[in-house]
Write a protein that holds these residues in place. Structure first.
Motif, short mmCIF file in Angstrom:
data_model
loop_
_atom_site.label_atom_id
_atom_site.label_comp_id
_atom_site.label_asym_id
_atom_site.label_seq_id
_atom_site.Cartn_x
_atom_site.Cartn_y
_atom_site.Cartn_z
N ARG A 76 8.68 4.57 3.77
CA ARG A 76 7.84 5.60 4.37
C ARG A 76 8.63 6.57 5.23
NH1 ARG A 76 4.47 1.15 5.85
NH2 ARG A 76 4.92 1.55 8.06
N LEU A 116 -0.68 9.09 -3.29
CA LEU A 116 -1.82 9.85 -2.78
C LEU A 116 -1.44 10.61 -1.51
CD1 LEU A 116 -4.63 7.18 -3.28
CD2 LEU A 116 -4.50 9.40 -4.43
N GLN A 117 -0.61 9.97 -0.66
CA GLN A 117 -0.16 10.63 0.55
C GLN A 117 0.75 11.81 0.20
OE1 GLN A 117 1.87 8.04 3.27
NE2 GLN A 117 2.49 9.70 4.66
N ALA A 118 1.65 11.59 -0.75
CA ALA A 118 2.55 12.66 -1.16
C ALA A 118 1.79 13.84 -1.76
CB ALA A 118 3.56 12.12 -2.17
N VAL A 145 8.89 11.09 2.68
CA VAL A 145 7.95 11.22 1.58
C VAL A 145 8.52 12.09 0.48
CG1 VAL A 145 5.69 12.08 0.95
CG2 VAL A 145 5.99 10.89 3.11
N ARG A 156 0.24 -1.02 1.95
CA ARG A 156 0.97 0.03 2.66
C ARG A 156 2.40 0.06 2.14
NH1 ARG A 156 -3.40 0.85 3.74
NH2 ARG A 156 -4.41 1.34 5.73
N TYR A 180 4.14 11.88 -8.66
CA TYR A 180 4.35 11.40 -7.29
C TYR A 180 4.69 9.91 -7.22
CZ TYR A 180 1.89 15.79 -6.40
OH TYR A 180 1.52 17.10 -6.38
N THR A 185 -0.79 4.29 -3.02
CA THR A 185 -1.07 4.80 -1.68
C THR A 185 -0.06 5.87 -1.29
OG1 THR A 185 -2.01 2.67 -1.04
CG2 THR A 185 -1.33 4.14 0.74
N ALA A 186 1.22 5.60 -1.54
CA ALA A 186 2.25 6.59 -1.21
C ALA A 186 2.10 7.85 -2.05
CB ALA A 186 3.63 5.96 -1.42
N ALA A 221 -1.29 14.65 -1.10
CA ALA A 221 -2.02 15.33 -0.03
C ALA A 221 -1.11 16.25 0.76
CB ALA A 221 -2.65 14.29 0.89
N GLU A 222 0.18 15.92 0.87
CA GLU A 222 1.13 16.74 1.61
C GLU A 222 1.78 17.80 0.73
OE1 GLU A 222 3.88 14.28 3.69
OE2 GLU A 222 2.31 13.02 4.58
#
Length: 394
Positions: free
Chosen positions: A382, A336-338, A385, A376, A300, A333-334, A340-341
């Motif tokens: 952003r 981890l967001q990716a 993603v 961020r 990711y 951070t990105a 999670a999605e």
């Protein structure tokens, strides 16, 4: 000095030695650690054997009057030599030079110890003296020479240690300098002890009576000196250990944000360690879990996002190291967001594997951890993603 006062330094030096046992076991091949242990052991032995009850016990056990005197003087000589050896080892320098100086010290003070026993065997000391042997037998053949020999050996060692510690203290700083200053005070007190003893003995030679200097003034000086000696040797070593623990603990705490962020990505449940585990072991486990989390997030990661975030931080005036950490934190951070999605794990692993920059060791990870909370991804990064075919853009 009361008989019980002889045992106070024994207890203090003994406790210091007990606290050093774990370090001695871990670093048993370190000559400096061994030298410190020997000094503390011999120092406590000197005071334990010099106490009047101990002297009486040794004399009674062997059945030889005053046989404790060469024992005490031999231990004092061994202690004097071990202090010089410790300072030689502590100061460092070429290995061959240290070995040569150590051998010479062992030969000299070992020879003194042997000579003390030979002189006692040749002398005649039938009357047991528990406190004033030095002055009582100051004019007795061979006993006189034994007393003079141990006083000279002790005085020379005290003078050498005072001179070396003072000269060394002028070129160092911090805890090492403080320890050396304490040693200078300790050996000045040793010289005062020797001065009292020698003055009382010489007074006997000239028919005068200054026995109180040897019997009552000298022992308290030796006791106080031992406290400064033990403090001087232990302070720099213990201080370095405390400083190391503080730095390790600070690094452990600094990694907490990054560790918490990556904890959910670990492929398996972390191994629990005992509550009494050392902070070094805890730090090692935390670093290992962070690296495992980084590997789990590898598909990711977007290096382009990292570069963009670093450039943005640099344009805002951040130093290069901080800008790099901010960029890495934004990428984490990105990622981890990716992740999670992407609960089903549809994103395929890229052939190009991201390798975190660990050239600066733990400092880089700590800086990333410090930058993680406010980090961020740049606004442009952003907007999407996922890239084409569900693969995070590399």
């Amino acid at each position: 000095m009361a008989s019980s006062a002889y045992y106070y330094p024994v207890v203090l030096l003994g406790l210091a030695l007990v606290f050093k046992i774990p370090g001695l076991i871990r670093a048993r091949h370190d000559p400096l650690v061994r030298s410190v242990a020997v000094v503390m052991l011999l120092g406590s032995s000197v005071f334990a054997s010099a106490a009047p009850p101990s002297i009486a016990g040794v004399n009674s056990l062997t059945g030889i009057p005053n046989v404790a005197s060469p024992l005490v003087y031999s231990l004092m000589s061994a202690f004097s030599g071990s202090c010089i050896i410790l300072l030689i080892t502590w100061r460092g320098g070429p290995a061959e030079q240290r070995r040569r100086a150590t051998r010479q010290c062992v030969i000299v003070y070992g020879g003194v110890a042997v000579a003390l026993w030979l002189l006692f065997a040749a002398g005649d000391a039938p009357v047991e003296r528990l406190r004033d042997l030095d002055t009582y037998y100051a004019t007795t053949p061979y006993m006189r020479e034994m007393i003079c020999l141990y006083l000279i050996a002790h005085t020379v060692a005290a003078f050498v240690m005072t001179s070396l510690c003072w000269r060394w203290s002028r070129s160092v700083h911090g805890l090492l300098r403080a320890g050396l200053i304490l040693l200078v005070i300790a050996y000045l007190l040793n010289l005062a002890y020797d001065a009292c003893k020698i003055t009382a003995v010489v007074a006997r030679w000239s028919g005068h009576d200054l026995d109180h200097l040897s019997t009552w003034a000298a022992p308290p000086l030796a006791a106080v000196s031992s406290l400064f000696q033990s403090s001087g040797f232990i302070l720099p070593l213990a201080g370095q250990r405390l400083i190391g623990l503080r730095r390790t603990w600070a690094r452990y705490r600094a990694l907490e944000p990054l560790w918490k962020a990556l904890r959910g990505t670990l492929p398996r449940r972390p191994v629990r360690i005992a509550w009494w585990a050392s902070v070094e072991l805890r730090l090692l486990q935390r670093e290992s879990e962070i690296h495992d989390g980084v590997l789990a997030l590898d598909p990711y990661f977007d290096p382009a996002l990292r570069l963009a975030a670093s450039a943005g931080a640099s344009s805002d005036g951040a130093p290069p190291e901080q800008a790099s950490a901010i960029g890495t934190a934004a990428m984490v951070t990105a990622a981890l967001q990716a992740r999670a999605e992407d609960p089903d794990g549809d994103i395929v692993s890229s052939a190009r594997t991201y390798q975190p920059d660990t050239s600066a060791g733990l400092g880089d990870l700590a800086a990333v951890s410090a930058a993680l909370r406010p980090a961020r991804p740049p606004k442009a990064a952003r907007l999407s993603v996922f890239g084409r075919s569900g693969v995070f853009p590399r």
